[in-house]
Design a protein around this motif. Structure first.
Motif, PDB file in Angstrom:
ATOM      1  N   PRO A  60     -34.455 -20.158   5.319  1.00 38.05           N
ATOM      2  CA  PRO A  60     -34.859 -20.109   6.062  1.00 38.05           C
ATOM      3  C   PRO A  60     -34.953 -18.308   6.225  1.00 38.05           C
ATOM      4  O   PRO A  60     -34.230 -17.836   6.072  1.00 38.05           O
ATOM      5  N   PRO A  61     -35.452 -18.236   7.399  1.00 41.77           N
ATOM      6  CA  PRO A  61     -35.660 -16.825   7.750  1.00 41.77           C
ATOM      7  C   PRO A  61     -34.622 -16.130   8.462  1.00 41.77           C
ATOM      8  O   PRO A  61     -33.758 -16.616   8.583  1.00 41.77           O
ATOM      9  N   PRO A  62     -33.735 -15.293   7.856  1.00 44.81           N
ATOM     10  CA  PRO A  62     -33.351 -13.826   7.723  1.00 44.81           C
ATOM     11  C   PRO A  62     -32.329 -13.721   9.268  1.00 44.81           C
ATOM     12  O   PRO A  62     -33.119 -13.709  10.337  1.00 44.81           O
ATOM     13  N   ARG A  63     -31.339 -14.810   9.532  1.00 39.64           N
ATOM     14  CA  ARG A  63     -30.682 -13.998  11.105  1.00 39.64           C
ATOM     15  C   ARG A  63     -29.014 -14.082  10.200  1.00 39.64           C
ATOM     16  O   ARG A  63     -28.835 -14.707   9.193  1.00 39.64           O
ATOM     17  N   HIS A  64     -28.600 -13.292  11.575  1.00 37.23           N
ATOM     18  CA  HIS A  64     -26.865 -13.054  11.639  1.00 37.23           C
ATOM     19  C   HIS A  64     -26.048 -14.224  12.528  1.00 37.23           C
ATOM     20  O   HIS A  64     -25.115 -13.597  13.221  1.00 37.23           O
ATOM     21  N   ASP A  65     -26.511 -15.086  11.699  1.00 32.17           N
ATOM     22  CA  ASP A  65     -25.711 -16.114  12.420  1.00 32.17           C
ATOM     23  C   ASP A  65     -24.793 -17.767  11.361  1.00 32.17           C
ATOM     24  O   ASP A  65     -25.815 -18.025   9.888  1.00 32.17           O
ATOM     25  N   PRO A  66     -23.832 -17.435  11.516  1.00 36.61           N
ATOM     26  CA  PRO A  66     -23.216 -18.533  10.410  1.00 36.61           C
ATOM     27  C   PRO A  66     -24.006 -19.937  10.194  1.00 36.61           C
ATOM     28  O   PRO A  66     -24.629 -20.893  11.845  1.00 36.61           O
ATOM     29  N   ASP A  67     -24.147 -20.596   8.827  1.00 37.58           N
ATOM     30  CA  ASP A  67     -24.649 -21.643   9.176  1.00 37.58           C
ATOM     31  C   ASP A  67     -23.904 -22.349   8.160  1.00 37.58           C
ATOM     32  O   ASP A  67     -24.160 -23.772   8.150  1.00 37.58           O
ATOM     33  N   TYR A  68     -22.722 -22.055   7.878  1.00 37.33           N
ATOM     34  CA  TYR A  68     -21.384 -22.866   8.381  1.00 37.33           C
ATOM     35  C   TYR A  68     -20.248 -22.605   8.429  1.00 37.33           C
ATOM     36  O   TYR A  68     -19.455 -21.106   8.363  1.00 37.33           O
ATOM     37  N   ARG A  69     -19.493 -23.511   9.185  1.00 37.39           N
ATOM     38  CA  ARG A  69     -18.140 -22.969   9.166  1.00 37.39           C
ATOM     39  C   ARG A  69     -16.870 -24.251   8.881  1.00 37.39           C
ATOM     40  O   ARG A  69     -17.299 -25.144   8.758  1.00 37.39           O
ATOM     41  N   MET A  70     -16.027 -23.914   8.482  1.00 37.88           N
ATOM     42  CA  MET A  70     -14.966 -24.772   7.967  1.00 37.88           C
ATOM     43  C   MET A  70     -13.430 -24.079   9.282  1.00 37.88           C
ATOM     44  O   MET A  70     -13.420 -22.664   9.317  1.00 37.88           O
ATOM     45  N   HIS A  71     -12.942 -24.689   9.321  1.00 37.38           N
ATOM     46  CA  HIS A  71     -11.205 -24.613  10.655  1.00 37.38           C
ATOM     47  C   HIS A  71     -10.643 -25.387  10.170  1.00 37.38           C
ATOM     48  O   HIS A  71     -10.170 -26.321   9.238  1.00 37.38           O
ATOM     49  N   ASN A  72      -9.143 -24.479  10.151  1.00 40.17           N
ATOM     50  CA  ASN A  72      -7.750 -24.646   9.055  1.00 40.17           C
ATOM     51  C   ASN A  72      -8.098 -25.461   7.998  1.00 40.17           C
ATOM     52  O   ASN A  72      -7.429 -26.295   7.362  1.00 40.17           O
ATOM     53  N   PHE A  73      -9.171 -24.160   6.941  1.00 35.58           N
ATOM     54  CA  PHE A  73      -9.147 -24.957   5.452  1.00 35.58           C
ATOM     55  C   PHE A  73      -8.455 -24.252   4.752  1.00 35.58           C
ATOM     56  O   PHE A  73      -7.875 -23.350   4.593  1.00 35.58           O
ATOM     57  N   SER A  74      -8.058 -24.847   3.593  1.00 40.51           N
ATOM     58  CA  SER A  74      -7.652 -24.296   2.834  1.00 40.51           C
ATOM     59  C   SER A  74      -8.107 -24.379   0.535  1.00 40.51           C
ATOM     60  O   SER A  74      -8.158 -25.870   0.669  1.00 40.51           O
ATOM     61  N   LEU A  75      -8.776 -24.015   0.432  1.00 37.43           N
ATOM     62  CA  LEU A  75      -9.844 -23.702  -0.844  1.00 37.43           C
ATOM     63  C   LEU A  75      -8.212 -23.076  -2.313  1.00 37.43           C
ATOM     64  O   LEU A  75      -7.850 -22.364  -2.280  1.00 37.43           O
ATOM     65  N   GLU A  76      -9.057 -23.813  -3.034  1.00 40.88           N
ATOM     66  CA  GLU A  76      -7.407 -24.075  -3.906  1.00 40.88           C
ATOM     67  C   GLU A  76      -8.876 -23.787  -5.374  1.00 40.88           C
ATOM     68  O   GLU A  76      -9.556 -24.280  -5.826  1.00 40.88           O
ATOM     69  N   ARG A  77      -8.067 -23.161  -6.570  1.00 38.16           N
ATOM     70  CA  ARG A  77      -8.551 -23.369  -7.646  1.00 38.16           C
ATOM     71  C   ARG A  77      -7.494 -22.985  -9.551  1.00 38.16           C
ATOM     72  O   ARG A  77      -6.429 -23.162  -8.689  1.00 38.16           O
ATOM     73  N   ILE A  78      -8.185 -24.342  -9.803  1.00 34.14           N
ATOM     74  CA  ILE A  78      -7.187 -24.721 -10.688  1.00 34.14           C
ATOM     75  C   ILE A  78      -7.429 -24.691 -12.123  1.00 34.14           C
ATOM     76  O   ILE A  78      -8.445 -24.366 -12.345  1.00 34.14           O
ATOM     77  N   GLY A  79      -6.165 -24.193 -13.200  1.00 33.16           N
ATOM     78  CA  GLY A  79      -6.674 -23.405 -14.093  1.00 33.16           C
ATOM     79  C   GLY A  79      -7.287 -24.955 -15.434  1.00 33.16           C
ATOM     80  O   GLY A  79      -6.741 -26.073 -15.170  1.00 33.16           O
ATOM     81  N   LYS A  80      -7.426 -24.453 -16.393  1.00 33.12           N
ATOM     82  CA  LYS A  80      -8.082 -25.724 -17.484  1.00 33.12           C
ATOM     83  C   LYS A  80      -6.904 -25.940 -17.765  1.00 33.12           C
ATOM     84  O   LYS A  80      -6.835 -27.742 -18.167  1.00 33.12           O
ATOM     85  N   ASP A  81      -5.078 -25.130 -17.878  1.00 34.29           N
ATOM     86  CA  ASP A  81      -4.233 -26.419 -17.787  1.00 34.29           C
ATOM     87  C   ASP A  81      -3.593 -27.079 -16.506  1.00 34.29           C
ATOM     88  O   ASP A  81      -3.090 -28.257 -17.055  1.00 34.29           O
ATOM     89  N   GLY A  82      -4.548 -27.017 -15.869  1.00 35.56           N
ATOM     90  CA  GLY A  82      -4.249 -28.160 -14.737  1.00 35.56           C
ATOM     91  C   GLY A  82      -3.774 -27.651 -13.643  1.00 35.56           C
ATOM     92  O   GLY A  82      -3.519 -28.462 -12.091  1.00 35.56           O
ATOM     93  N   ARG A  83      -2.913 -26.420 -13.732  1.00 31.29           N
ATOM     94  CA  ARG A  83      -2.040 -25.993 -13.137  1.00 31.29           C
ATOM     95  C   ARG A  83      -2.918 -25.009 -11.523  1.00 31.29           C
ATOM     96  O   ARG A  83      -3.726 -24.271 -12.102  1.00 31.29           O
ATOM     97  N   LEU A  84      -2.355 -24.609  -9.950  1.00 28.04           N
ATOM     98  CA  LEU A  84      -2.954 -23.804  -9.252  1.00 28.04           C
ATOM     99  C   LEU A  84      -2.698 -22.732  -9.749  1.00 28.04           C
ATOM    100  O   LEU A  84      -1.930 -22.549 -10.127  1.00 28.04           O
ATOM    101  N   ARG A  85      -4.209 -21.783  -9.610  1.00 29.15           N
ATOM    102  CA  ARG A  85      -3.751 -21.064  -9.806  1.00 29.15           C
ATOM    103  C   ARG A  85      -4.125 -19.536  -8.461  1.00 29.15           C
ATOM    104  O   ARG A  85      -4.257 -18.356  -8.939  1.00 29.15           O
TER     105      ARG A  85
END
Length: 236
Positions: A60-85
């Motif tokens: 799409p043409p460049p614009r400074h408008d958000p193309d995606y929003r998330m509300h009250n979100f939580s993102l996690e990264r899990i290690g190779k051992d299955g534990r939260l990192r």
């Protein structure tokens, strides 16, 4: 803004070492842990938007408008051992395609190292680029690091706290820095206030510029203390 705190655990005694060695050692753990939490958000976005090999994508043409929003979100990264990192939380996340940046309101970061020590960071707003290599925190920034006791449980009191209105973490340069005043508290009742702050992980260097003041406890009971005031210039 209220800071997060791990569960209560018994305290332990630690051998006395020079404060500057302790400060450099503790800061060396900040950069990789904070960036690991920030990368949880960047990795999620890159995976979500990676097109299939046979898919034709029309940009799409460049614009400074958000193309995606998330509300009250939580993102996690899990290690190779299955534990939260790492975990990134916030009231709202916005992605801007023209600059490939993400903005997070009321950002809260949690990073857990392999030994169980925890780094927490909170701020009014966070801004990161698409790959998470440049993470900036704005407004009432508080970063805390909690060590662990002999059982692996986090201690109730942070061993290092950095406060300020701005903090930037750069993974390519391996630096943690701020061009605005910061206050650094670390174990033993010592406190340092500086107009600017730079931690260079690759060179193992902590430097400040402008007028810097410090207060350092000289006795375990905290009754005796020294106060230092002066100007420090960051090394090139």
């Amino acid at each position: 803004m209220a800071t997060l705190a791990p569960p209560q655990a018994a305290t332990r005694s630690r051998p006395a070492v020079p404060w500057i060695w302790r400060l450099q050692s503790l800061l060396s753990a900040y950069l990789p842990l904070l960036l690991m939490a920030a990368l949880a958000g960047g990795t999620w976005w890159l995976v979500k938007n990676t097109p299939a090999a046979d898919e034709v994508v029309e940009l799409p043409p460049p614009r400074h408008d958000p193309d995606y929003r998330m509300h009250n979100f939580s993102l996690e990264r899990i290690g190779k051992d299955g534990r939260l990192r790492g975990r990134v939380e916030g009231n709202e996340l916005r992605h801007y395609p023209d600059t490939d940046t993400m903005e997070i309101d009321s950002v809260r970061l949690r990073a857990i190292s392999e030994d169980g020590s925890i780094t927490l960071a909170t701020a009014h707003r966070g801004v990161t680029n698409g790959d998470g290599s440049d993470m900036q925190l704005y407004g009432d920034v508080v970063v805390q690091r909690f060590a662990v006791d002999t059982t692996g449980e986090p201690l109730p009191t942070p061993e290092l706290v950095v406060r300020g209105e701005y903090l930037q973490a750069l993974s390519d340069a391996a630096q943690l820095r701020s061009h605005l005043p910061v206050t650094i508290d670390y174990g033993g009742g010592a406190q340092l206030q500086a107009q600017t702050f730079l931690y260079d992980h690759l060179h193992g260097m902590v430097s400040y510029s402008g007028r810097t003041t410090g207060r350092f406890e000289t006795a375990p009971n905290g009754k005796a203390a020294h106060r230092a005031t002066g100007a420090a210039k960051a090394q090139p």
